[in-house]
Design a protein around this motif. Structure first.
Motif, short mmCIF file in Angstrom:
data_model
loop_
_atom_site.label_atom_id
_atom_site.label_comp_id
_atom_site.label_asym_id
_atom_site.label_seq_id
_atom_site.Cartn_x
_atom_site.Cartn_y
_atom_site.Cartn_z
N SER A 18 0.81 -1.23 0.00
CA SER A 18 0.00 0.00 0.00
C SER A 18 0.84 1.27 0.00
CB SER A 18 -0.95 0.00 1.21
OG SER A 18 -0.24 -0.11 2.42
N SER A 19 2.15 1.17 0.22
CA SER A 19 2.98 2.38 0.23
C SER A 19 4.44 2.00 0.08
CB SER A 19 2.79 3.17 1.54
OG SER A 19 3.25 2.42 2.65
N GLY A 20 5.29 3.01 -0.09
CA GLY A 20 6.73 2.84 -0.04
C GLY A 20 7.30 1.85 -1.03
N GLY A 22 6.93 -1.36 -1.22
CA GLY A 22 5.95 -2.32 -1.72
C GLY A 22 5.16 -1.77 -2.89
N ALA A 23 4.71 -0.53 -2.79
CA ALA A 23 3.98 0.10 -3.90
C ALA A 23 4.88 0.26 -5.11
CB ALA A 23 3.41 1.45 -3.45
N ALA A 24 6.16 0.57 -4.87
CA ALA A 24 7.10 0.70 -5.99
C ALA A 24 7.32 -0.64 -6.68
CB ALA A 24 8.43 1.28 -5.49
N PHE A 25 7.39 -1.71 -5.90
CA PHE A 25 7.47 -3.05 -6.49
C PHE A 25 6.23 -3.33 -7.34
CE2 PHE A 25 10.90 -4.75 -3.67
CZ PHE A 25 11.59 -5.47 -4.63
N ALA A 26 5.05 -3.02 -6.80
CA ALA A 26 3.82 -3.29 -7.53
C ALA A 26 3.80 -2.54 -8.86
CB ALA A 26 2.62 -2.89 -6.68
N ARG A 27 4.19 -1.28 -8.85
CA ARG A 27 4.18 -0.49 -10.08
C ARG A 27 5.18 -1.03 -11.10
NH1 ARG A 27 3.74 3.81 -5.99
NH2 ARG A 27 1.60 4.62 -6.08
N ARG A 42 -4.40 -1.40 4.46
CA ARG A 42 -5.30 -0.28 4.18
C ARG A 42 -6.03 -0.48 2.85
NH1 ARG A 42 -0.63 4.08 5.39
NH2 ARG A 42 0.52 2.37 4.44
N ARG A 43 -7.29 -0.79 2.95
CA ARG A 43 -8.10 -1.06 1.77
C ARG A 43 -8.10 0.11 0.79
NH1 ARG A 43 -9.99 -4.84 -1.44
NH2 ARG A 43 -10.65 -6.10 0.36
N ASP A 44 -8.23 1.34 1.30
CA ASP A 44 -8.30 2.49 0.41
C ASP A 44 -7.02 2.64 -0.40
OD1 ASP A 44 -6.90 3.12 2.75
OD2 ASP A 44 -7.41 5.25 2.65
N ARG A 45 -5.87 2.41 0.22
CA ARG A 45 -4.60 2.51 -0.50
C ARG A 45 -4.49 1.42 -1.56
NH1 ARG A 45 -0.06 4.99 2.08
NH2 ARG A 45 -0.75 6.86 3.16
N LEU A 46 -4.88 0.21 -1.21
CA LEU A 46 -4.80 -0.90 -2.16
C LEU A 46 -5.73 -0.68 -3.35
CD1 LEU A 46 -4.69 -3.94 0.29
CD2 LEU A 46 -2.77 -2.97 -0.99
N ASP A 47 -6.93 -0.20 -3.07
CA ASP A 47 -7.87 0.06 -4.16
C ASP A 47 -7.36 1.17 -5.08
OD1 ASP A 47 -9.56 -1.88 -3.23
OD2 ASP A 47 -10.95 -0.50 -2.25
N ALA A 48 -6.74 2.19 -4.50
CA ALA A 48 -6.18 3.28 -5.32
C ALA A 48 -5.04 2.76 -6.19
CB ALA A 48 -5.68 4.41 -4.41
N LEU A 49 -4.20 1.87 -5.62
CA LEU A 49 -3.11 1.28 -6.38
C LEU A 49 -3.65 0.44 -7.53
CD1 LEU A 49 0.00 0.68 -6.60
CD2 LEU A 49 -0.45 -1.31 -5.14
N ALA A 50 -4.67 -0.37 -7.26
CA ALA A 50 -5.25 -1.22 -8.30
C ALA A 50 -5.85 -0.39 -9.42
CB ALA A 50 -6.31 -2.13 -7.68
N ALA A 51 -6.49 0.74 -9.06
CA ALA A 51 -7.10 1.61 -10.06
C ALA A 51 -6.05 2.29 -10.92
CB ALA A 51 -7.97 2.66 -9.38
N GLU A 52 -4.87 2.49 -10.34
CA GLU A 52 -3.78 3.16 -11.06
C GLU A 52 -3.15 2.27 -12.12
OE1 GLU A 52 0.82 4.20 -9.88
OE2 GLU A 52 -0.71 4.39 -8.33
N ARG A 59 -5.34 -8.11 -7.70
CA ARG A 59 -6.21 -8.56 -6.61
C ARG A 59 -5.72 -7.92 -5.33
NH1 ARG A 59 -6.63 -14.83 -4.43
NH2 ARG A 59 -7.89 -14.42 -2.57
N ALA A 60 -6.56 -7.14 -4.67
CA ALA A 60 -6.21 -6.49 -3.41
C ALA A 60 -6.63 -7.38 -2.25
CB ALA A 60 -6.88 -5.14 -3.31
N VAL A 61 -5.71 -7.64 -1.34
CA VAL A 61 -5.98 -8.47 -0.17
C VAL A 61 -5.64 -7.68 1.09
CG1 VAL A 61 -5.36 -10.58 1.08
CG2 VAL A 61 -5.49 -10.60 -1.43
#
Length: 265
Positions: A18-20, A22-27, A42-52, A59-61
């Motif tokens: 959801s941040s830092g 980990g988010a950089a790895f996801a991108r 944090r669901r809101d962060r995961l959903d924002a990442l998925a939308a991006e 899949r957000a867990v």
């Protein structure tokens, strides 16, 4: 979740997504064509990442890896999905003198940085072996090597945190040796100070301290994986320093004797 299918057919699970880092790895993995299972609290962060992210399936867990239930939830996913890569990145830090560290905070550290990487890797490995390929990236930190540092060099007391990172280093090295004949790679990633929310959440202001970007840390990790590095230290120019540490440790290990050392007689 996007309806598009990953062109490479690769699937990565990233914890702490959801941040830092980990988010950089996801991108970066999304840009490389991986489908993603993004794990965080944090669901809101995961959903924002998925939308991006586009062109891949995400899949957000929501799971808290500081708890047994959270670890069990993600371990079931690791065991049941055809993971190409597992990134054990979730982190937490509680910097304070050992005698003042509350037991619940110590337990949280051990769950997130020892129990979770161990059990998630254990869940993912059999499937990777069966498929003959896979990669595990365990995020530790350069503090893993700071145990002997005098207190004036590291005034923020963090014995338990350093211990968890050292566990990740040793486990990753041993696991890579065990699994490389099965076609798997294990890397331990050793960032220094990184420009993320990590220290801010501990109440530390490091804005005046030179810091590496999370994206550069990820670039180094994935490039290091391609180079076959087991220890990847994005900010250390001389990789031979780690070879020296390893050789010194193996020399001490090999120098054992059943006889009491002279200095103890």
């Amino acid at each position: 979740m996007s309806n598009s299918v990953s062109p490479t057919g690769r699937l990565a699970l990233v914890t702490g997504a959801s941040s830092g880092i980990g988010a950089a790895f996801a991108r970066q993995l999304a840009a490389d064509g991986y489908d993603l299972i993004a794990v965080g609290r944090r669901r809101d962060r995961l959903d924002a990442l998925a939308a991006e992210l586009s062109g891949i399936r995400v899949r957000a867990v929501v799971a808290d890896l500081a708890t047994d239930a959270g670890v069990e939830t993600v371990a079931r996913i690791c065991a049941g999905e055809p993971l190409s890569m597992l990134v054990n990145n979730a982190g937490v830090a509680h910097y304070m003198p050992f005698a003042e560290l509350p037991a619940d905070k110590a337990s949280e550290l051990l769950h997130v940085k020892v129990v979770a990487p161990t059990l998630l890797s254990r869940a993912a490995v059999p499937g990777m072996i069966a498929r003959g390929k896979g990669a595990i990236i365990n995020v530790a930190g350069m503090l893993a090597f700071s145990g002997p540092a005098p207190i004036d060099r590291l005034p923020l007391r963090r014995a338990v945190y350093i211990g968890t990172l050292a566990h990740i280093v040793a486990m990753s090295q041993a696991l890579n040796e065990e699994l490389k004949a099965d076609g798997l790679q294990v890397q331990v990633l050793l960032p220094g100070v990184v420009a993320t929310e990590f220290h801010t959440r501990q109440g530390l202001d490091l804005t005046a301290v030179p810091r590496m970007s999370a994206s550069d840390v990820v670039i180094a990790s994935l490039r290091g994986l391609a180079l076959g590095e087991v220890l990847c230290a994005p900010g250390v120019e001389r990789a031979d320093l780690f070879d020296a540490i390893a050789q010194a440790g193996l020399a001490a290990f090999g120098a054992q004797s059943p006889q009491l050392a002279e200095r103890y007689r």
